[in-house]
Design a protein around this motif. Sequence first.
Motif, PDB file in Angstrom:
ATOM      1  N   SER A 443       0.832  -1.195   0.000  1.00 43.82           N
ATOM      2  CA  SER A 443       0.000   0.000   0.000  1.00 43.82           C
ATOM      3  C   SER A 443       0.870   1.250   0.000  1.00 43.82           C
ATOM      4  CB  SER A 443      -0.913  -0.004   1.233  1.00 43.82           C
ATOM      5  OG  SER A 443      -1.680   1.171   1.311  1.00 43.82           O
ATOM      6  N   LEU A 444       0.439   2.278  -0.752  1.00 44.23           N
ATOM      7  CA  LEU A 444       1.179   3.537  -0.833  1.00 44.23           C
ATOM      8  C   LEU A 444       0.210   4.710  -0.943  1.00 44.23           C
ATOM      9  CD1 LEU A 444       4.036   2.728  -3.376  1.00 44.23           C
ATOM     10  CD2 LEU A 444       4.342   3.247  -0.947  1.00 44.23           C
ATOM     11  N   LYS A 445       0.610   5.825  -0.362  1.00 44.06           N
ATOM     12  CA  LYS A 445      -0.117   7.063  -0.575  1.00 44.06           C
ATOM     13  C   LYS A 445       0.116   7.536  -2.008  1.00 44.06           C
ATOM     14  CE  LYS A 445      -1.755   7.680   3.624  1.00 44.06           C
ATOM     15  NZ  LYS A 445      -3.222   7.656   3.889  1.00 44.06           N
ATOM     16  N   LEU A 446      -0.830   8.293  -2.509  1.00 41.85           N
ATOM     17  CA  LEU A 446      -0.726   8.793  -3.874  1.00 41.85           C
ATOM     18  C   LEU A 446       0.538   9.621  -4.070  1.00 41.85           C
ATOM     19  CD1 LEU A 446      -2.385   8.627  -6.474  1.00 41.85           C
ATOM     20  CD2 LEU A 446      -3.517  10.756  -5.813  1.00 41.85           C
ATOM     21  N   GLU A 447       0.884  10.416  -3.049  1.00 44.90           N
ATOM     22  CA  GLU A 447       2.084  11.248  -3.158  1.00 44.90           C
ATOM     23  C   GLU A 447       3.349  10.398  -3.257  1.00 44.90           C
ATOM     24  OE1 GLU A 447       0.184  11.847   0.239  1.00 44.90           O
ATOM     25  OE2 GLU A 447      -1.180  12.168  -1.454  1.00 44.90           O
ATOM     26  N   GLN A 448       3.347   9.257  -2.550  1.00 45.56           N
ATOM     27  CA  GLN A 448       4.513   8.371  -2.595  1.00 45.56           C
ATOM     28  C   GLN A 448       4.674   7.755  -3.984  1.00 45.56           C
ATOM     29  OE1 GLN A 448       3.059   6.038   0.865  1.00 45.56           O
ATOM     30  NE2 GLN A 448       5.101   6.354   1.734  1.00 45.56           N
ATOM     31  N   VAL A 449       3.555   7.411  -4.595  1.00 41.82           N
ATOM     32  CA  VAL A 449       3.608   6.848  -5.948  1.00 41.82           C
ATOM     33  C   VAL A 449       4.123   7.887  -6.932  1.00 41.82           C
ATOM     34  CG1 VAL A 449       2.254   5.834  -7.821  1.00 41.82           C
ATOM     35  CG2 VAL A 449       1.729   5.238  -5.450  1.00 41.82           C
ATOM     36  N   ILE A 450       3.632   9.107  -6.804  1.00 40.59           N
ATOM     37  CA  ILE A 450       4.081  10.186  -7.692  1.00 40.59           C
ATOM     38  C   ILE A 450       5.569  10.437  -7.523  1.00 40.59           C
ATOM     39  CG2 ILE A 450       3.916  12.675  -8.075  1.00 40.59           C
ATOM     40  CD1 ILE A 450       0.906  12.429  -7.511  1.00 40.59           C
ATOM     41  N   GLU A 451       6.022  10.480  -6.276  1.00 45.48           N
ATOM     42  CA  GLU A 451       7.447  10.731  -6.004  1.00 45.48           C
ATOM     43  C   GLU A 451       8.323   9.638  -6.594  1.00 45.48           C
ATOM     44  OE1 GLU A 451      10.481  11.390  -2.205  1.00 45.48           O
ATOM     45  OE2 GLU A 451       8.310  11.239  -1.893  1.00 45.48           O
ATOM     46  N   ALA A 452       7.848   8.401  -6.562  1.00 42.35           N
ATOM     47  CA  ALA A 452       8.652   7.283  -7.062  1.00 42.35           C
ATOM     48  C   ALA A 452       8.627   7.196  -8.583  1.00 42.35           C
ATOM     49  CB  ALA A 452       8.154   5.971  -6.457  1.00 42.35           C
ATOM     50  N   LEU A 453       7.452   7.348  -9.183  1.00 42.63           N
ATOM     51  CA  LEU A 453       7.319   7.085 -10.614  1.00 42.63           C
ATOM     52  C   LEU A 453       7.543   8.305 -11.498  1.00 42.63           C
ATOM     53  CD1 LEU A 453       4.270   4.625 -10.799  1.00 42.63           C
ATOM     54  CD2 LEU A 453       6.696   4.118 -10.545  1.00 42.63           C
ATOM     55  N   CYS A 454       7.209   9.469 -11.015  1.00 41.06           N
ATOM     56  CA  CYS A 454       7.317  10.642 -11.888  1.00 41.06           C
ATOM     57  C   CYS A 454       7.668  11.890 -11.078  1.00 41.06           C
ATOM     58  CB  CYS A 454       6.022  10.847 -12.664  1.00 41.06           C
ATOM     59  SG  CYS A 454       4.520  10.598 -11.688  1.00 41.06           S
ATOM     60  N   PRO A 455       8.818  11.891 -10.425  1.00 46.89           N
ATOM     61  CA  PRO A 455       9.171  13.033  -9.564  1.00 46.89           C
ATOM     62  C   PRO A 455       9.424  14.326 -10.340  1.00 46.89           C
ATOM     63  CG  PRO A 455      11.023  11.548  -9.799  1.00 46.89           C
ATOM     64  CD  PRO A 455       9.852  10.861 -10.427  1.00 46.89           C
ATOM     65  N   GLN A 456       9.755  14.227 -11.626  1.00 47.32           N
ATOM     66  CA  GLN A 456      10.084  15.415 -12.405  1.00 47.32           C
ATOM     67  C   GLN A 456       8.862  16.053 -13.072  1.00 47.32           C
ATOM     68  OE1 GLN A 456      13.185  16.396 -12.056  1.00 47.32           O
ATOM     69  NE2 GLN A 456      13.623  14.505 -10.916  1.00 47.32           N
TER      70      GLN A 456
END
Length: 653
Positions: A443-456
């Motif tokens: 399980s991950l927060k949406l922000e964590q997924v964004i930071e991992a997959l598309c930080p730029q």
Amino acid sequence: MIAVEESIISLLEQSRACEQKADFPQALHLAQQAFQRASAQGDSEGMAEALTCMGMAEYRLGHYTQVRALASQAISLSAERSRSRADALILLGICAMEQDRLAEMETHLLQAADLCCGLGYDFGRFRALHNLSQVYALRGQFELQMAADEEAYRIACALKLPQRSTPLIAMGFAYLRMGNLARARHTLQRLDGERIESLQNQGYVALLHGMLAQLEGNDSAVLSYYAQARQIAEKIGDPALHCLIRLGLSRHYRLQGKVHGALQWAEDAVTWAKRTLNRRMFGRALTERGYAAYLNHDFEAALTDLKLAIFELGNRQQYFDQTIAAFLLAAFLFQRGAREAKQAWRSAAERIVRYGFACILEQERALAYPLIEAFLEDEEGEVAQLSARCLELLQAVPPLPLVITTLGDFVVRQGNRVIPPIHFKRRRAGELLRLLLISPRQSLKLEQVIEALCPQKSPPCALDLVHKATSALRRALEPGIPNHFPSRYLEVDEGEIRLHLPPGSWVDFVNFEAAVEAQVWLEAIELYQGDLYPQDVYAEWAILPRERLRCLYLRALLALAQRFLSQHKPRETIDLCQRILAIDPWQEQAVFLAMKAHMLFNDRSAAIRLYRSLATILKEDLGVEPQKFLQELYAAICQTPESISDTDTQAQP
């Protein structure tokens, strides 16, 4: 008198043995001889038993009118509480099944089961229960079927009957029809442990293996199993086996997209059912032919077959099969935009809800989703409610477990079916799945997924990308699922994404970690087939988990090498140390163990080369020398050409 009775018994035993071997003409001949002898002796019970044996042979040959007459005559000759009466009731029951009298079948078999119980006639009770289970199977009352067949199997095992595989075969078919592949596989494993003497049962077991292979996506094995079953069917002439094989082959070619071949096999199944007057198979064959005809763009033929199948199956109380035909009719009408689609869906949905046949929706999800979605908000409240209830039933069906390989490759299976890798390359669906797998509680927060997959990415772009990845992953795991329908594998709620691994799921790195924790070193090493997520080699979120698992792998290799050395297995020790040094050329303990192992071979030069190679690497890369315990071992080896003592094989700290 005694000698005559013994000869009658002997003839009847021979007749039953021939029937088990599928030599039905000889079984009939021997039973007729027994009847003539019993008649000559005035032995009414012997006559009744011979008549039931004659009836069983005629039943196997499909002569149901003769069977009914013989069974009725046997009842008239037998005592009220006798085994021959129980056998005749069973014969009437199974004959009623073939003549569209399911309620009558149930009555006869319940009477037979009660009579056998009172007489202590366990073999008769076994037969009554197993055949009673067929009533429940035809109606789709699978839980009742399982209870009856489990008890029949228990009795068969207690009596050491050669027919004890028969209830297991029936249960195997039920599990496959329900789509419970795990239980079907377990049942086949039980069958594989049985000695199956009946050629007929061997044919059904081969058919079950083929059906399971088909549902699990093991296409290479399907035709081989069906060929085995066909060979047996041709030899014994069993009409039901012939029909089931043809239905299975039609489904196989239909799922392969070879719709013309599917239609040919379905036509053949209908022909067999007609020729042998097997009404139990006729409706099912019509349904399969209707499905194949629709895929061959013959809409009118498909409708004709499905409507006739609904009528036939309803008359015979084959409610499960009738519901399948009704569902397909609704789906095909809907796909063609026909006005009758809503009424057809109402009729099918009512049956699905009434009988709890959610497995039909599960097995035909690609057809079910559009129907449910279209009528979920229908203006007619009853249709909308039925659609909503069908969705609830569908979502309550346990999804197939996932079997996931992550070490050295990335492969996802649902059961035994590999999900095509292309599905995980769409819109970063695979990256999202891999990220969730290594996350705490998946399980991950949406922000964590964004930071991992598309930080730029900018926040709007990043959010859109994650939504697309989530949608693509949902469809990879459950093809055809509408956007607003809940997924059974993936949950997105309140800014959190959760992966649900169904019971029975297996992930290699999880099992690898468990094996290391339990110090089951050999299992751990076999599980580790390469680095975690090799396709994500540059992804920052994968670096730490990959390194941690690699360290655990080195730990397992080193521990097992230590064990092999202590067991005086130098070759195995050297092999493991070489694997360690291929990953970590600075690993001094691996060099120490390998040097010790070489000296057990009296290979002094190999041990010296190993030390010098390490010393060079350490000096060039790190500017240090090997640790003291290695220097001492090297010095000892250099001082004498003979083997060092093998009493101290422990690596130094």
